[in-house]
Design a protein around this motif. Structure first.
Motif, PDB file in Angstrom:
ATOM      1  N   ALA A 193       0.802  -1.239   0.000  1.00 39.15           N
ATOM      2  CA  ALA A 193       0.000   0.000   0.000  1.00 39.15           C
ATOM      3  C   ALA A 193       0.832   1.285   0.000  1.00 39.15           C
ATOM      4  O   ALA A 193       0.858   2.005   0.983  1.00 39.15           O
ATOM      5  CB  ALA A 193      -0.944  -0.008   1.197  1.00 39.15           C
ATOM      6  N   ALA A 196      -0.707   4.769   1.150  1.00 37.25           N
ATOM      7  CA  ALA A 196      -0.885   4.971   2.596  1.00 37.25           C
ATOM      8  C   ALA A 196       0.433   5.404   3.213  1.00 37.25           C
ATOM      9  O   ALA A 196       0.484   6.348   4.007  1.00 37.25           O
ATOM     10  CB  ALA A 196      -1.394   3.683   3.243  1.00 37.25           C
ATOM     11  N   GLU A 222      -1.714   2.183  15.726  1.00 44.47           N
ATOM     12  CA  GLU A 222      -2.162   2.368  14.351  1.00 44.47           C
ATOM     13  C   GLU A 222      -3.494   1.660  14.156  1.00 44.47           C
ATOM     14  O   GLU A 222      -3.587   0.437  14.322  1.00 44.47           O
ATOM     15  CB  GLU A 222      -1.091   1.747  13.436  1.00 44.47           C
ATOM     16  CG  GLU A 222      -0.930   2.466  12.135  1.00 44.47           C
ATOM     17  CD  GLU A 222      -0.268   1.585  11.107  1.00 44.47           C
ATOM     18  OE1 GLU A 222       0.692   0.861  11.444  1.00 44.47           O
ATOM     19  OE2 GLU A 222      -0.738   1.612   9.960  1.00 44.47           O
ATOM     20  N   ALA A 225      -4.513  -0.840   9.977  1.00 37.38           N
ATOM     21  CA  ALA A 225      -3.097  -0.952   9.608  1.00 37.38           C
ATOM     22  C   ALA A 225      -2.854  -1.800   8.367  1.00 37.38           C
ATOM     23  O   ALA A 225      -1.810  -1.662   7.716  1.00 37.38           O
ATOM     24  CB  ALA A 225      -2.309  -1.528  10.778  1.00 37.38           C
ATOM     25  N   PRO A 227      -2.885  -3.359   4.595  1.00 35.67           N
ATOM     26  CA  PRO A 227      -1.895  -4.445   4.619  1.00 35.67           C
ATOM     27  C   PRO A 227      -0.560  -4.075   5.267  1.00 35.67           C
ATOM     28  O   PRO A 227       0.272  -4.946   5.480  1.00 35.67           O
ATOM     29  CB  PRO A 227      -1.694  -4.758   3.137  1.00 35.67           C
ATOM     30  CG  PRO A 227      -1.992  -3.466   2.432  1.00 35.67           C
ATOM     31  CD  PRO A 227      -3.049  -2.790   3.241  1.00 35.67           C
ATOM     32  N   GLY A 229       1.412  -0.660   4.880  1.00 40.75           N
ATOM     33  CA  GLY A 229       2.316   0.361   4.320  1.00 40.75           C
ATOM     34  C   GLY A 229       2.866   1.291   5.393  1.00 40.75           C
ATOM     35  O   GLY A 229       4.079   1.535   5.470  1.00 40.75           O
ATOM     36  N   ILE A 230       1.982   1.767   6.263  1.00 38.34           N
ATOM     37  CA  ILE A 230       2.410   2.712   7.312  1.00 38.34           C
ATOM     38  C   ILE A 230       3.185   1.964   8.403  1.00 38.34           C
ATOM     39  O   ILE A 230       4.219   2.449   8.882  1.00 38.34           O
ATOM     40  CB  ILE A 230       1.188   3.470   7.874  1.00 38.34           C
ATOM     41  CG1 ILE A 230       0.570   4.336   6.771  1.00 38.34           C
ATOM     42  CG2 ILE A 230       1.580   4.318   9.086  1.00 38.34           C
ATOM     43  CD1 ILE A 230      -0.752   4.986   7.120  1.00 38.34           C
ATOM     44  N   LYS A 246      -8.984  -5.541  11.055  1.00 39.02           N
ATOM     45  CA  LYS A 246      -9.791  -6.757  10.890  1.00 39.02           C
ATOM     46  C   LYS A 246      -9.147  -7.663   9.850  1.00 39.02           C
ATOM     47  O   LYS A 246      -9.326  -8.858   9.847  1.00 39.02           O
ATOM     48  CB  LYS A 246     -11.193  -6.385  10.370  1.00 39.02           C
ATOM     49  CG  LYS A 246     -12.034  -5.639  11.375  1.00 39.02           C
ATOM     50  CD  LYS A 246     -13.468  -5.496  10.902  1.00 39.02           C
ATOM     51  CE  LYS A 246     -13.600  -4.375   9.893  1.00 39.02           C
ATOM     52  NZ  LYS A 246     -14.973  -3.890   9.705  1.00 39.02           N
ATOM     53  N   ARG A 267     -12.733  -1.508  17.669  1.00 39.67           N
ATOM     54  CA  ARG A 267     -13.548  -1.177  18.855  1.00 39.67           C
ATOM     55  C   ARG A 267     -13.219  -2.078  20.040  1.00 39.67           C
ATOM     56  O   ARG A 267     -13.384  -1.707  21.187  1.00 39.67           O
ATOM     57  CB  ARG A 267     -15.043  -1.316  18.521  1.00 39.67           C
ATOM     58  CG  ARG A 267     -15.580  -0.102  17.810  1.00 39.67           C
ATOM     59  CD  ARG A 267     -16.956  -0.358  17.280  1.00 39.67           C
ATOM     60  NE  ARG A 267     -16.894  -1.166  16.061  1.00 39.67           N
ATOM     61  CZ  ARG A 267     -17.848  -1.218  15.158  1.00 39.67           C
ATOM     62  NH1 ARG A 267     -18.948  -0.527  15.334  1.00 39.67           N
ATOM     63  NH2 ARG A 267     -17.721  -1.960  14.083  1.00 39.67           N
ATOM     64  N   ASP A 281      -6.295   5.203  10.065  1.00 39.78           N
ATOM     65  CA  ASP A 281      -6.566   5.127   8.625  1.00 39.78           C
ATOM     66  C   ASP A 281      -7.742   4.181   8.369  1.00 39.78           C
ATOM     67  O   ASP A 281      -7.834   3.556   7.323  1.00 39.78           O
ATOM     68  CB  ASP A 281      -5.283   4.626   7.930  1.00 39.78           C
ATOM     69  CG  ASP A 281      -5.267   4.919   6.434  1.00 39.78           C
ATOM     70  OD1 ASP A 281      -6.037   5.788   5.992  1.00 39.78           O
ATOM     71  OD2 ASP A 281      -4.483   4.272   5.721  1.00 39.78           O
ATOM     72  N   LEU A 282      -8.631   4.063   9.372  1.00 45.44           N
ATOM     73  CA  LEU A 282      -9.787   3.161   9.229  1.00 45.44           C
ATOM     74  C   LEU A 282     -10.656   3.622   8.072  1.00 45.44           C
ATOM     75  O   LEU A 282     -10.934   4.815   7.941  1.00 45.44           O
ATOM     76  CB  LEU A 282     -10.642   3.198  10.507  1.00 45.44           C
ATOM     77  CG  LEU A 282     -10.049   2.641  11.799  1.00 45.44           C
ATOM     78  CD1 LEU A 282     -10.943   2.997  12.980  1.00 45.44           C
ATOM     79  CD2 LEU A 282      -9.871   1.121  11.691  1.00 45.44           C
ATOM     80  N   ILE A 292     -14.295   5.800  17.096  1.00 50.00           N
ATOM     81  CA  ILE A 292     -13.392   4.714  17.514  1.00 50.00           C
ATOM     82  C   ILE A 292     -12.030   5.304  17.878  1.00 50.00           C
ATOM     83  O   ILE A 292     -11.472   5.034  18.937  1.00 50.00           O
ATOM     84  CB  ILE A 292     -13.224   3.652  16.389  1.00 50.00           C
ATOM     85  CG1 ILE A 292     -14.571   2.981  16.070  1.00 50.00           C
ATOM     86  CG2 ILE A 292     -12.178   2.613  16.779  1.00 50.00           C
ATOM     87  CD1 ILE A 292     -14.538   2.017  14.873  1.00 50.00           C
ATOM     88  N   LYS A 311     -12.183  10.049   5.626  1.00 53.42           N
ATOM     89  CA  LYS A 311     -12.566   9.566   4.288  1.00 53.42           C
ATOM     90  C   LYS A 311     -13.872  10.263   3.905  1.00 53.42           C
ATOM     91  O   LYS A 311     -14.875  10.136   4.617  1.00 53.42           O
ATOM     92  CB  LYS A 311     -12.790   8.048   4.283  1.00 53.42           C
ATOM     93  CG  LYS A 311     -11.793   7.244   5.089  1.00 53.42           C
ATOM     94  CD  LYS A 311     -10.533   6.952   4.322  1.00 53.42           C
ATOM     95  CE  LYS A 311      -9.555   6.196   5.193  1.00 53.42           C
ATOM     96  NZ  LYS A 311      -8.195   6.208   4.814  1.00 53.42           N
TER      97      LYS A 311
HETATM   98  C1  LIG Z   1      -7.158   2.312   3.927  1.00 55.84           C
HETATM   99  S1  LIG Z   1      -7.000   0.734   4.640  1.00 55.84           S
HETATM  100  C2  LIG Z   1      -5.568   0.925   5.631  1.00 55.84           C
HETATM  101  C3  LIG Z   1      -4.260   0.988   4.889  1.00 55.84           C
HETATM  102  C4  LIG Z   1      -3.111   0.921   5.858  1.00 55.84           C
HETATM  103  N1  LIG Z   1      -3.079   2.081   6.732  1.00 55.84           N
HETATM  104  C5  LIG Z   1      -1.758   0.761   5.221  1.00 55.84           C
HETATM  105  O1  LIG Z   1      -0.840   1.539   5.542  1.00 55.84           O
HETATM  106  O2  LIG Z   1      -1.548  -0.176   4.455  1.00 55.84           O
HETATM  107  C6  LIG Z   1      -8.287   0.746   5.809  1.00 55.84           C
HETATM  108  C7  LIG Z   1      -8.296  -0.442   6.751  1.00 55.84           C
HETATM  109  O3  LIG Z   1      -9.242  -0.201   7.790  1.00 55.84           O
HETATM  110  C8  LIG Z   1      -9.683  -1.461   8.243  1.00 55.84           C
HETATM  111  N2  LIG Z   1     -10.885  -1.303   9.093  1.00 55.84           N
HETATM  112  C9  LIG Z   1     -12.005  -0.593   8.815  1.00 55.84           C
HETATM  113  N3  LIG Z   1     -12.843  -0.627   9.878  1.00 55.84           N
HETATM  114  C10 LIG Z   1     -12.240  -1.353  10.843  1.00 55.84           C
HETATM  115  C11 LIG Z   1     -12.572  -1.705  12.181  1.00 55.84           C
HETATM  116  N4  LIG Z   1     -13.740  -1.331  12.728  1.00 55.84           N
HETATM  117  N5  LIG Z   1     -11.690  -2.438  12.884  1.00 55.84           N
HETATM  118  C12 LIG Z   1     -10.517  -2.831  12.359  1.00 55.84           C
HETATM  119  N6  LIG Z   1     -10.133  -2.525  11.100  1.00 55.84           N
HETATM  120  C13 LIG Z   1     -10.979  -1.795  10.349  1.00 55.84           C
HETATM  121  C14 LIG Z   1      -9.899  -2.245   6.960  1.00 55.84           C
HETATM  122  O4  LIG Z   1      -9.866  -3.623   7.216  1.00 55.84           O
HETATM  123  C15 LIG Z   1      -8.727  -1.763   6.100  1.00 55.84           C
HETATM  124  O5  LIG Z   1      -7.657  -2.661   6.130  1.00 55.84           O
END
Ligand SMILES: C[S@@+](CC[C@H](N)C(=O)[O-])C[C@H]1O[C@@H](n2cnc3c(N)ncnc32)[C@H](O)[C@@H]1O
Length: 356
Positions: A193, A196, A222, A225, A227, A229-230, A246, A267, A281-282, A292, A311
């Motif tokens: 990613a 990100a 974080e 997180a 896949p 990238g950050i 998740k 959560r 970054d959720l 959250i 977003k």
């Molecule tokens: C934009 S991606 C993150 C990219 C990541 N920051 C990177 O650096 O690769 C958004 C992520 O938020 C996760 N996500 C969304 N809602 C979530 C929740 N309630 N609990 C855990 N993960 C969640 C998704 O599974 C997804 O992987």
């Protein structure tokens, strides 16, 4: 060259077209008039003298601000353009102090013309600029603009096929170390990613521009997180990371001692930790991700910084969602610092908060 001195308060700015309507609405509140599209997401706008630094921040979507002191109708394709332009700009700014010179083109394809103009301009003003900046430093700032001091007084020239604009600003006032606000970031792991990771790097730079240095923030939470990238960028910086998602994290990151991965709904994350910073970054509805993230600020040390990506799913609901998000953090004693549409943010903006 026929020159027009700018008596009014003309600004050149970069705004992503998706958010132009919201930006225009916001800036109109501060008296913006005579909006003109210059192409490639650049606009000019007239603002009266009461337009403040704070107003500028509140417009959110401007990635770059150049106060135009002079503009010239020019034909960049005509022979002799570089020489005429370099001499003209140098003459007009002969009484001004500046420690750097940058030139950018609105159309990226003309960037080599911009580089050549900068080279010539630096030759023309050599005697003046080498008194304040060494050639070595000028070369370093060319290679790494983010090495400049945030308050580096800079003569900025913008060029298009039909016009040349020039003014004096600083990276801090302009909103970016990178002329025009376009920040391309090479990330250390292309596989995971990269956008990100790029927005993370740009967030830190943007904070630094606003006098907030996170180089000593070594413990991070974080949220969202995967896949990774950050997480990868943080891990490379020798940080300890509590990464929650998740979805699965890149398996190479799982092997790292400084990465603690929790595959779960954010959560449900509960640990006895204290962190220096949070990056959220959720994806999903922003009011929910804000709630959250704001809840997780209990783990954050006093004065710790939260970087939250908002977003934007609906431009129509932007103002309501924005207000909701800021309040959600405020209710958890996190002070809103500012919001910015980073170059590496697409359908999102980045909000910065500080734990009280
Ligand atoms: C934009 S991606 C993150 C990219 C990541 N920051 C990177 O650096 O690769 C958004 C992520 O938020 C996760 N996500 C969304 N809602 C979530 C929740 N309630 N609990 C855990 N993960 C969640 C998704 O599974 C997804 O992987």
């Amino acid at each position: 060259m026929n020159m027009h001195k700018n008596e009014a308060n003309l600004w050149l700015t970069h705004v992503s077209k998706d958010f132009f309507p919201i930006w225009k609405e916001r800036i109109a509140k501060f008296g913006g008039t005579e909006f003109k599209s210059l192409g490639h997401n650049f606009y000019s706008v007239l603002l009266d003298k009461s337009f403040t630094k704070e107003n500028k921040t509140e417009t959110i979507f401007s990635r770059y601000w150049l106060p135009v002191q002079y503009m010239w109708p020019t034909k960049s394709t005509q022979s002799g353009y570089i020489e005429k332009c370099a001499q003209g700009v140098a003459a007009k700014f002969s009484d001004h102090k500046f420690t750097n010179v940058v030139v950018f083109s609105l159309d990226r394809k003309d960037q080599s013309l911009a580089s050549n103009l900068r080279g010539r301009l630096l030759q023309v003003v050599k005697d003046k600029i080498t008194k304040v900046t060494s050639p070595k430093l000028l070369t370093e700032w060319t290679k790494k603009p983010n090495m400049q001091p945030a308050r580096n007084t800079t003569l900025v020239v913008a060029i298009s096929e039909k016009c040349t604009w020039a003014g004096i600003t600083t990276p801090q006032e302009a909103g970016s170390y990178f002329a025009g606000g376009r920040r391309y970031i090479g990330v250390s792991n292309e596989k995971i990613a990269s956008r990100a990771a790029a927005k993370f790097v740009e967030s830190l730079e943007n904070l630094q521009l606003n006098d907030i240095n996170l180089s000593q923030a070594k413990k991070w939470l974080e949220l969202g997180a995967a896949p990774g990238g950050i997480t990868h960028e943080l891990s490379e910086r020798q940080c300890e990371i509590w990464a929650v998602d998740k979805a699965d994290l890149d398996k190479n990151l799982l092997k790292k001692q400084n990465v603690h991965f929790y595959k779960m709904d954010a959560r449900d994350f509960k640990e006895r930790i204290h962190v220096d910073s949070i990056f959220c970054d959720l994806n999903g509805p922003s009011p929910l991700s804000a709630d959250i993230c704001a809840d997780k600020s209990v783990y954050l040390n006093k004065n710790g910084i939260i970087i939250y990506t908002f977003k934007i799913h609906s431009v129509e609901k932007f103002n309501d969602d924005f207000e909701y998000i800021v309040n959600s953090f405020k209710n958890k004693a996190c002070k809103f610092l500012y919001a910015y549409h980073l170059y590496n943010n697409k359908q999102e903006i980045t909000l910065f908060f500080k734990k009280q």
